[in-house]
Motif scaffolding. Structure first.
Motif, short mmCIF file in Angstrom:
data_model
loop_
_atom_site.label_atom_id
_atom_site.label_comp_id
_atom_site.label_asym_id
_atom_site.label_seq_id
_atom_site.Cartn_x
_atom_site.Cartn_y
_atom_site.Cartn_z
N SER A 181 15.41 53.54 -118.82
CA SER A 181 15.19 54.42 -120.02
C SER A 181 15.06 55.85 -119.88
O SER A 181 15.80 56.58 -120.87
CB SER A 181 13.47 53.94 -120.42
OG SER A 181 13.06 54.69 -121.25
N LEU B 196 12.64 60.01 -129.64
CA LEU B 196 11.36 59.29 -130.09
C LEU B 196 11.75 57.93 -130.18
O LEU B 196 11.16 57.04 -129.63
CB LEU B 196 10.68 59.83 -131.00
CG LEU B 196 10.01 61.33 -130.66
CD1 LEU B 196 9.48 62.00 -131.96
CD2 LEU B 196 9.00 61.60 -129.47
N LEU B 197 12.83 57.62 -130.94
CA LEU B 197 13.08 56.26 -131.27
C LEU B 197 13.54 55.39 -130.21
O LEU B 197 13.25 54.35 -129.95
CB LEU B 197 14.23 56.04 -132.43
CG LEU B 197 14.66 54.78 -132.89
CD1 LEU B 197 13.47 53.97 -133.44
CD2 LEU B 197 15.77 54.98 -133.75
N GLN B 198 14.42 56.13 -129.17
CA GLN B 198 14.82 55.35 -127.90
C GLN B 198 13.59 55.07 -127.06
O GLN B 198 13.52 54.01 -126.19
CB GLN B 198 15.81 56.18 -127.36
CG GLN B 198 16.61 55.35 -126.34
CD GLN B 198 17.72 56.26 -125.64
OE1 GLN B 198 18.23 57.19 -126.26
NE2 GLN B 198 18.49 55.90 -124.61
N ILE B 199 13.09 56.07 -127.08
CA ILE B 199 11.84 55.96 -125.93
C ILE B 199 10.77 54.65 -126.46
O ILE B 199 10.31 53.86 -125.78
CB ILE B 199 10.95 57.31 -125.97
CG1 ILE B 199 11.73 58.47 -125.24
CG2 ILE B 199 9.59 57.01 -125.25
CD1 ILE B 199 10.98 59.71 -125.17
N TRP B 200 10.64 54.65 -127.90
CA TRP B 200 9.77 53.82 -128.29
C TRP B 200 10.43 52.29 -127.92
O TRP B 200 9.63 51.38 -127.86
CB TRP B 200 9.49 53.95 -130.00
CG TRP B 200 8.62 52.77 -130.53
CD1 TRP B 200 7.65 52.63 -130.61
CD2 TRP B 200 9.19 51.75 -131.50
NE1 TRP B 200 7.17 51.77 -131.45
CE2 TRP B 200 8.27 50.93 -131.86
CE3 TRP B 200 10.67 51.47 -131.87
CZ2 TRP B 200 8.21 49.75 -132.66
CZ3 TRP B 200 10.69 50.39 -132.63
CH2 TRP B 200 9.75 49.55 -133.00
N ILE B 201 11.39 52.20 -128.35
CA ILE B 201 12.23 50.95 -128.18
C ILE B 201 12.14 50.47 -126.68
O ILE B 201 12.07 49.52 -126.32
CB ILE B 201 13.74 51.05 -128.79
CG1 ILE B 201 14.11 51.24 -130.01
CG2 ILE B 201 14.65 49.93 -128.21
CD1 ILE B 201 15.33 51.33 -130.59
N ARG C 272 9.84 51.28 -124.39
CA ARG C 272 8.91 51.04 -123.88
C ARG C 272 8.41 49.41 -124.68
O ARG C 272 7.96 48.57 -123.84
CB ARG C 272 7.67 52.00 -124.74
CG ARG C 272 7.56 53.23 -123.70
CD ARG C 272 6.70 54.06 -124.50
NE ARG C 272 6.60 55.56 -123.55
CZ ARG C 272 5.67 56.56 -123.85
NH1 ARG C 272 5.13 56.38 -125.32
NH2 ARG C 272 5.93 57.48 -123.24
N ARG C 273 8.96 49.22 -125.93
CA ARG C 273 8.67 47.74 -126.10
C ARG C 273 9.34 46.97 -125.46
O ARG C 273 8.77 45.76 -125.02
CB ARG C 273 8.82 47.80 -127.79
CG ARG C 273 7.99 48.51 -128.82
CD ARG C 273 8.39 48.37 -130.11
NE ARG C 273 8.49 46.83 -130.37
CZ ARG C 273 7.41 46.12 -130.93
NH1 ARG C 273 6.23 46.57 -131.09
NH2 ARG C 273 7.39 44.81 -131.15
N ASN D 14 7.64 46.09 -121.98
CA ASN D 14 6.49 45.56 -122.31
C ASN D 14 6.79 44.03 -122.41
O ASN D 14 6.20 43.10 -122.00
CB ASN D 14 5.67 45.69 -123.55
CG ASN D 14 5.10 47.30 -123.34
OD1 ASN D 14 4.90 47.71 -122.20
ND2 ASN D 14 4.85 47.99 -124.30
#
Length: 320
Positions: free
Chosen positions: A240, A305-310, A312-313, A316
């Motif tokens: 990431s 921000l989009l890449q970090i959100w993806i 993290r999902r 998880n």
């Protein structure tokens, strides 16, 4: 039996506890103040060389300035209108997206492959670590001049090597042809920057417990299965970070393109950072360049921000 402590009046004991509590609070405040004093020089430098120029750039995007005179009239959103109507600027965004995809997929893939290889080597690993990281040590100017000579159409090593190997029909003007210029510059960029991802991936691999691989091997898992179910989940946090940094770095590519092609042939290798530079220092439209910088910066923030959100999902999901 009554002790001396029990014989003390309750008020005296409460007073002593209050004094000790006050001393502990003062010690914590003093410790925090010491920490902030150590941070103060760095905070001053960040404010002077990052926050202040950032604010000045936003203000300049609403002004008209040629970079020389003192007159900076307020022009409202006209600089943004000019930037939004600039077809070359948005075409350069597409070129940057190509660099970003190549760096993110191919660059990180090569870095991960090298890290996996070096991590399995028992002898001479330090030689390979040095060799793989070495390109990133050179200056971008040196790298650009080196590959400009290598891809030179008449005396360059690439074309002469092809001719010597009996493949003279493949000789080409690699950096002047609109078809091959972008892939050639992208290949140079990947070579120049793969050492950064290689080191981070290698550090992540060395943190994976070997006992997990040994237990999986005993259970009959092959190398691909061990990578899929053990190595890759352990590397997700590192992946990431490397992905975000690689994507942002590729989108902001400047020096490699400037030295090798300067955006040519035509505008086939023009990238946003180079176009903004030309808008400011060649066309002397600093307000317009500042507006482009604001738009480009907002896109980079949104993508990160989009890449970090993806990521993290995805992490998880893998963890579940």
């Amino acid at each position: 039996m009554t002790t001396a402590r029990d014989a003390q009046p309750l008020a005296v004991r409460n007073s002593a506890l209050a004094v000790r509590g006050g001393s502990a609070r003062r010690w914590r405040y003093r410790r925090a103040l010491t920490g902030y004093l150590f941070l103060l020089p760095a905070m001053v430098l960040i404010g002077a060389f990052t926050l202040v120029p950032f604010a000045q750039g936003i203000i300049l995007s609403f002004q008209d300035w040629d970079g020389v005179g003192s007159d900076t009239p307020f022009v409202g959103f006209s600089n943004y209108q000019r930037a939004l109507a600039d077809g070359i600027f948005w075409a350069s965004m597409g070129t940057a997206a190509v660099f970003g995809l190549i760096g993110f997929i191919i660059g990180n893939g090569v870095s991960l492959g090298m890290a996996l290889t070096v991590n399995r080597i028992q002898r001479g690993a330090i030689v390979y670590r040095t060799a793989f990281y070495l390109p990133g040590v050179f200056s971008v100017i040196v790298v650009g001049m080196l590959f400009s000579w290598l891809f030179q159409p008449t005396v360059g090593f690439v074309n002469r090597g092809l001719e010597g190997a009996g493949l003279g029909f493949l000789k080409h003007n690699w950096l002047a042809d609109p078809v091959t210029a972008l892939p050639t510059v992208a290949a140079v960029y990947v070579w120049y920057h793969w050492g950064f991802g290689f080191l981070l991936f290698l550090a992540g691999l060395q943190g994976v417990p070997r006992e997990l691989h040994e237990a999986a091997a005993i259970d009959g898992a092959n190398a691909l299965q061990r990578f899929r179910h053990i190595t890759w989940p352990q590397l997700l946090p590192v992946t990431s970070i490397v992905g975000v940094l690689t994507l942002l770095g590729a989108l902001q590519i400047f020096g490699t393109v400037q030295v090798l092609t300067n955006g040519g042939p035509g505008y086939h290798t023009e990238v946003p950072a180079l176009h903004i530079y030309k808008e400011a220092f060649q066309s002397h439209r600093f307000g317009s360049a500042a507006a482009m910088s604001v738009l480009f910066g907002a896109i980079l923030v949104a993508l990160s921000l989009l890449q970090i959100w993806i990521a993290r999902r995805f992490t998880n999901v893998e963890g579940d």
